[in-house]
Design an enzyme around this catalytic site. Structure first.
Site, PDB file in Angstrom:
ATOM      1  N   ASP A  71       0.829  -1.209   0.000  1.00  0.00           N
ATOM      2  CA  ASP A  71       0.000   0.000   0.000  1.00  0.00           C
ATOM      3  C   ASP A  71       0.866   1.263   0.000  1.00  0.00           C
ATOM      4  O   ASP A  71       2.084   1.193   0.206  1.00  0.00           O
ATOM      5  CB  ASP A  71      -0.958   0.007   1.197  1.00  0.00           C
ATOM      6  CG  ASP A  71      -0.262  -0.275   2.530  1.00  0.00           C
ATOM      7  OD1 ASP A  71       0.983  -0.316   2.563  1.00  0.00           O
ATOM      8  OD2 ASP A  71      -0.965  -0.443   3.525  1.00  0.00           O
ATOM      9  N   ASN A 140      -8.212  -0.150  13.845  1.00  0.00           N
ATOM     10  CA  ASN A 140      -9.598  -0.348  13.384  1.00  0.00           C
ATOM     11  C   ASN A 140      -9.767  -1.661  12.603  1.00  0.00           C
ATOM     12  O   ASN A 140     -10.801  -1.900  12.009  1.00  0.00           O
ATOM     13  CB  ASN A 140     -10.048   0.840  12.515  1.00  0.00           C
ATOM     14  CG  ASN A 140      -9.235   0.981  11.238  1.00  0.00           C
ATOM     15  OD1 ASN A 140      -8.312   0.210  10.983  1.00  0.00           O
ATOM     16  ND2 ASN A 140      -9.584   1.966  10.414  1.00  0.00           N
ATOM     17  N   HIS A 142      -7.916  -2.622  10.005  1.00  0.00           N
ATOM     18  CA  HIS A 142      -7.514  -2.610   8.587  1.00  0.00           C
ATOM     19  C   HIS A 142      -6.288  -3.496   8.357  1.00  0.00           C
ATOM     20  O   HIS A 142      -5.458  -3.708   9.229  1.00  0.00           O
ATOM     21  CB  HIS A 142      -7.337  -1.188   8.028  1.00  0.00           C
ATOM     22  CG  HIS A 142      -6.120  -0.439   8.474  1.00  0.00           C
ATOM     23  ND1 HIS A 142      -6.093   0.933   8.572  1.00  0.00           N
ATOM     24  CD2 HIS A 142      -4.863  -0.839   8.840  1.00  0.00           C
ATOM     25  CE1 HIS A 142      -4.897   1.313   8.957  1.00  0.00           C
ATOM     26  NE2 HIS A 142      -4.132   0.264   9.132  1.00  0.00           N
ATOM     27  N   GLU A 147      -9.784  -0.539   4.574  1.00  0.00           N
ATOM     28  CA  GLU A 147     -10.443   0.033   5.739  1.00  0.00           C
ATOM     29  C   GLU A 147     -11.759  -0.711   6.017  1.00  0.00           C
ATOM     30  O   GLU A 147     -12.263  -1.434   5.148  1.00  0.00           O
ATOM     31  CB  GLU A 147     -10.725   1.522   5.476  1.00  0.00           C
ATOM     32  CG  GLU A 147      -9.464   2.384   5.336  1.00  0.00           C
ATOM     33  CD  GLU A 147      -8.839   2.801   6.664  1.00  0.00           C
ATOM     34  OE1 GLU A 147      -8.666   1.932   7.547  1.00  0.00           O
ATOM     35  OE2 GLU A 147      -8.504   3.995   6.803  1.00  0.00           O
TER      36      GLU A 147
HETATM   37  C1  F6R Z   1       1.347  -0.509   6.302  1.00  0.00           C
HETATM   38  C2  F6R Z   1       0.051  -1.162   6.451  1.00  0.00           C
HETATM   39  C3  F6R Z   1      -0.820  -0.938   7.631  1.00  0.00           C
HETATM   40  C4  F6R Z   1      -0.082  -1.217   8.940  1.00  0.00           C
HETATM   41  C5  F6R Z   1      -1.019  -1.037  10.146  1.00  0.00           C
HETATM   42  C6  F6R Z   1      -0.276  -1.184  11.461  1.00  0.00           C
HETATM   43  O1  F6R Z   1       1.938  -0.856   5.071  1.00  0.00           O
HETATM   44  O2  F6R Z   1      -0.318  -1.890   5.577  1.00  0.00           O
HETATM   45  O3  F6R Z   1      -1.957  -1.747   7.553  1.00  0.00           O
HETATM   46  O4  F6R Z   1       0.407  -2.531   8.925  1.00  0.00           O
HETATM   47  O5  F6R Z   1      -1.620   0.215  10.112  1.00  0.00           O
HETATM   48  O6  F6R Z   1       0.699  -0.194  11.553  1.00  0.00           O
HETATM   49  P1  F6R Z   1       1.789  -0.192  12.716  1.00  0.00           P
HETATM   50  O7  F6R Z   1       2.635  -1.373  12.506  1.00  0.00           O
HETATM   51  O8  F6R Z   1       2.538   1.100  12.535  1.00  0.00           O
HETATM   52  O9  F6R Z   1       1.011  -0.259  14.006  1.00  0.00           O
END
Ligand code: F6R
Length: 247
Positions: A71, A140, A142, A147
């Site tokens: 992403d 949340n 995701h 989302e």
């Molecule tokens: C990032 C991604 C997001 C993160 C998620 C957790 O490429 O795909 O889904 O994996 O938001 O982020 P952290 O690890 O910073 O808590």
């Protein structure tokens, strides 16, 4: 909870990172030219350090591996500090000397974002399915930037970020960023991957881990769909696992 979720609970973040790296190294050992997809974010930082260190010691070889980006924040390029690609370049691709031709990534600065989605979808259709995915989880629920509410059969798409994601994501940047949209692989790619590893650390992730693992399968919590994945592994530290019934 679906029985086919393999959950490893580690004492702390460092142990979780080491165990995750060991699993990845072992998984990649006998695979010819695999296609892998690794998330950005804070959670995998130490896992990537372990992978880089292991590669330096000759315990794993990344030469024949192709990487597909999970992403990106729309409007950001690899030059932007805090973008997903910038993070992966610094923590993984550059220290591992990955050839740029082995990396396929969304150009989130393109004027044709739909075209970027098609480019990545076509690539995965021709070279996939993804062999191994390493993902984190948003508070949340995701996965990537899928989302809450994302259809389960989605391929790559452009997404309106939730206000929570916009707020939490500020931690990746040195200065305040106006985030609006993301571009991401879809849940279909996650579900079709041969193996998915989800990592989570800290009490801030405890509630969502409980909902994703023990709650209903619903697209309000995209990660809950992993209960149906045929080969899914969770590596959690004690804090992230603290609300699970079996803990
Ligand atoms: C990032 C991604 C997001 C993160 C998620 C957790 O490429 O795909 O889904 O994996 O938001 O982020 P952290 O690890 O910073 O808590």
């Amino acid at each position: 909870m679906e029985e086919n979720m393999n959950i490893t609970i580690c004492d702390n973040y460092d142990e979780m990172s080491i165990e995750t790296a060991k699993f990845i190294i072992n998984y990649l050992k006998n695979r010819q030219n695999p296609l892998v997809c690794f998330a950005a974010g804070d959670t995998p930082v130490s896992t990537y350090k372990c992978l880089v260190e292991s590669a330096r010691r000759g315990l794993v070889e990344f030469k024949g591996i192709k990487f597909v980006g999970l992403d990106e924040w729309v409007g950001m390029s690899e030059k932007d500090e805090g973008s997903c690609r910038n993070f992966l370049n610094k923590t993984l691709f550059e220290p591992l000397f990955i050839n740029r031709s082995n990396i396929i990534f969304f150009d989130a600065c393109s004027e044709d974002l739909e075209g970027e989605c098609r480019k990545v979808d076509d690539y995965i259709r021709q070279n996939g399915p993804i062999d191994l995915m390493l993902i984190g989880i948003g508070v949340n629920g995701h996965i990537g930037l899928n989302e809450p509410g994302t259809p389960f059969d989605s391929c790559s798409h452009v997404v309106e970020l939730t206000s929570l994601t916009k707020r939490v994501a500020q931690k990746y940047f040195n200065e305040k960023k106006e985030l609006d949209k993301g571009i991401t692989l879809g849940m279909k790619h996650v579900m079709e991957a041969n193996c998915v590893i989800l990592i989570a650390s800290g009490t801030k992730k405890a509630r969502i881990i409980k909902e994703a693992v023990e709650g209903n399968i619903t697209n309000d919590i995209p990660a809950s769909l992993l209960q149906l994945h045929k080969n899914c592994y969770l590596f959690l530290d004690k804090e992230a696992a603290s609300m699970l019934n079996k803990n």
